[in-house]
Design a protein around this motif. Structure first.
Motif, mmCIF file in Angstrom:
data_model
loop_
_atom_site.group_PDB
_atom_site.id
_atom_site.type_symbol
_atom_site.label_atom_id
_atom_site.label_comp_id
_atom_site.label_asym_id
_atom_site.label_seq_id
_atom_site.Cartn_x
_atom_site.Cartn_y
_atom_site.Cartn_z
ATOM 1 N N ARG A 114 0.843 -1.203 0.000
ATOM 2 C CA ARG A 114 0.000 0.000 0.000
ATOM 3 C C ARG A 114 0.878 1.252 0.000
ATOM 4 N N ILE A 115 1.923 1.227 0.810
ATOM 5 C CA ILE A 115 2.889 2.325 0.859
ATOM 6 C C ILE A 115 4.265 1.744 0.544
ATOM 7 N N SER A 116 4.840 2.175 -0.548
ATOM 8 C CA SER A 116 6.128 1.622 -0.973
ATOM 9 C C SER A 116 7.281 2.267 -0.216
ATOM 10 N N GLU A 117 8.060 1.435 0.461
ATOM 11 C CA GLU A 117 9.301 1.885 1.072
ATOM 12 C C GLU A 117 10.456 1.087 0.465
ATOM 13 N N LEU A 118 10.399 0.986 -0.859
ATOM 14 C CA LEU A 118 11.383 0.226 -1.635
ATOM 15 C C LEU A 118 12.202 1.199 -2.484
ATOM 16 N N THR A 119 13.512 1.091 -2.354
ATOM 17 C CA THR A 119 14.420 1.898 -3.165
ATOM 18 C C THR A 119 15.240 0.978 -4.046
ATOM 19 N N VAL A 120 15.336 1.332 -5.324
ATOM 20 C CA VAL A 120 16.075 0.515 -6.287
ATOM 21 C C VAL A 120 17.101 1.396 -6.986
ATOM 22 N N ARG A 121 18.318 0.895 -7.111
ATOM 23 C CA ARG A 121 19.359 1.686 -7.770
ATOM 24 C C ARG A 121 20.333 0.785 -8.518
ATOM 25 N N GLN A 122 20.654 1.184 -9.737
ATOM 26 C CA GLN A 122 21.705 0.496 -10.481
ATOM 27 C C GLN A 122 23.050 0.936 -9.924
ATOM 28 N N MET A 123 23.960 -0.011 -9.775
ATOM 29 C CA MET A 123 25.279 0.313 -9.224
ATOM 30 C C MET A 123 26.350 -0.217 -10.168
ATOM 31 N N ARG A 124 27.507 0.422 -10.136
ATOM 32 C CA ARG A 124 28.640 0.015 -10.976
ATOM 33 C C ARG A 124 29.452 -1.028 -10.234
ATOM 34 N N ASN A 125 29.663 -2.184 -10.837
ATOM 35 C CA ASN A 125 30.520 -3.214 -10.258
ATOM 36 C C ASN A 125 31.972 -2.869 -10.538
ATOM 37 N N THR A 126 32.799 -2.854 -9.496
ATOM 38 C CA THR A 126 34.215 -2.502 -9.655
ATOM 39 C C THR A 126 35.151 -3.517 -9.002
ATOM 40 N N ARG A 127 34.593 -4.569 -8.403
ATOM 41 C CA ARG A 127 35.446 -5.550 -7.730
ATOM 42 C C ARG A 127 36.190 -6.397 -8.763
ATOM 43 N N GLU A 128 37.320 -6.929 -8.363
ATOM 44 C CA GLU A 128 38.133 -7.728 -9.274
ATOM 45 C C GLU A 128 37.384 -8.959 -9.771
ATOM 46 N N GLU A 129 36.531 -9.533 -8.911
ATOM 47 C CA GLU A 129 35.841 -10.764 -9.289
ATOM 48 C C GLU A 129 34.568 -10.517 -10.094
ATOM 49 N N ASP A 130 34.164 -9.278 -10.259
ATOM 50 C CA ASP A 130 32.929 -8.987 -10.989
ATOM 51 C C ASP A 130 33.115 -9.179 -12.490
ATOM 52 N N LEU A 131 32.171 -9.868 -13.108
ATOM 53 C CA LEU A 131 32.161 -10.014 -14.557
ATOM 54 C C LEU A 131 31.125 -9.096 -15.202
ATOM 55 N N ALA A 132 30.030 -8.837 -14.513
ATOM 56 C CA ALA A 132 28.999 -7.938 -15.034
ATOM 57 C C ALA A 132 29.415 -6.487 -14.787
ATOM 58 N N PRO A 133 29.246 -5.608 -15.775
ATOM 59 C CA PRO A 133 29.598 -4.204 -15.576
ATOM 60 C C PRO A 133 28.764 -3.520 -14.495
ATOM 61 N N TYR A 134 27.485 -3.914 -14.380
ATOM 62 C CA TYR A 134 26.587 -3.249 -13.439
ATOM 63 C C TYR A 134 25.865 -4.266 -12.568
#
Length: 257
Positions: free
Chosen positions: A115-135
């Motif tokens: 009924r009342i949204s308290e959800l926040t969504v954000r795209q983030m940049r992956n920068t860790r050495e083990e990350d394969l996905a850019p975001y």
């Protein structure tokens, strides 16, 4: 953009512009309200341009490479795909008080019944050495008065081409949660008036995992496949942070016995 855009003239003017804005900021509490409104308008116009430049620059200058579709695939895979949200920047990159049926990029949609949204969504940049996905995608859930929260990923037309009951559909994901959370993945394949569904629970203790959906256990009409999508369903997400650092898919024909 001209190669001279940041040449000698810019080297001379840039310090002057910075000093001017610093002086303006120092005097902001002393100027008239009419003048302050005009200053604020110019500052907002400038900030909009600067925010856009910083957002794009952070994406292009960091690793892994934007647009990357690189991830491990099973032997004999005949299709693979990483959704746009994990592959390149979307704009705007985040939202607060997210309403149900909000789109993020071209393929991802959020569904809930709060009924009342308290959800926040954000795209983030992956920068860790083990990350394969850019975001990646970060979900912050505070009070949650609904009964369900799901992230729906629409599969592209290429996923349906040549799809048969002999295929195994694989979901690879890297998901981190602030506290343990039950997450289910449901594959939906529409063929004619019918929709086949397969549900798997994701492992609670593993941040990185792969799960397979065997289409041999469905009644799929291979000649009438029209659409496919995957639901990631979060059970009891209240007061939790979920970071989906990567989500990608592949398929391969099952080995004949």
């Amino acid at each position: 953009m001209s190669k001279r855009a940041f040449g000698l003239v810019d080297l001379i003017l840039h310090p002057l512009v910075i000093r001017r804005w610093r002086r303006t900021a120092s005097a902001a509490d002393q100027v008239s309200l009419g003048m302050l409104r005009r200053i604020r308008l110019r500052a907002l116009e400038l900030r909009q341009a600067l925010d856009r430049i910083i957002f794009v620059a952070n994406g292009r200058l960091a690793l892994p490479l934007i647009g990357s579709n690189t991830f491990p695939k099973p032997l004999h895979s005949d299709w693979s795909w990483r959704p746009q949200l994990w592959r390149g920047p979307i704009f705007p990159p985040g939202r607060a008080a997210v309403e149900s049926k909000s789109d993020f990029g071209d393929e991802v949609t959020i569904f809930h019944d709060c009924r009342i949204s308290e959800l926040t969504v954000r795209q983030m940049r992956n920068t860790r050495e083990e990350d394969l996905a850019p975001y990646g995608l970060r979900l912050d859930v505070f009070k949650f008065d609904g009964s369900f929260l799901s992230l729906v990923i629409e599969l592209p037309d290429s996923a349906m081409r040549g799809l048969t009951r002999k295929h195994l559909l694989r979901l690879n994901a890297v998901i981190e949660t602030e506290k343990k959370l039950e997450i289910f993945a449901r594959v939906n394949i529409q063929h004619g008036p019918n929709t086949e569904q397969m549900v798997r629970e994701l492992p609670l203790d593993d941040k990185e995992f792969s799960i397979d959906f065997d289409l041999a256990y469905t009644k799929l009409n291979e000649k009438r496949v029209e659409r496919a999508w995957v639901d990631l369903i979060f059970e009891g997400p209240e007061m939790n942070q979920v970071m989906l650092r990567d989500v990608n898919f592949s398929r391969r024909p099952r080995a004949e016995v």
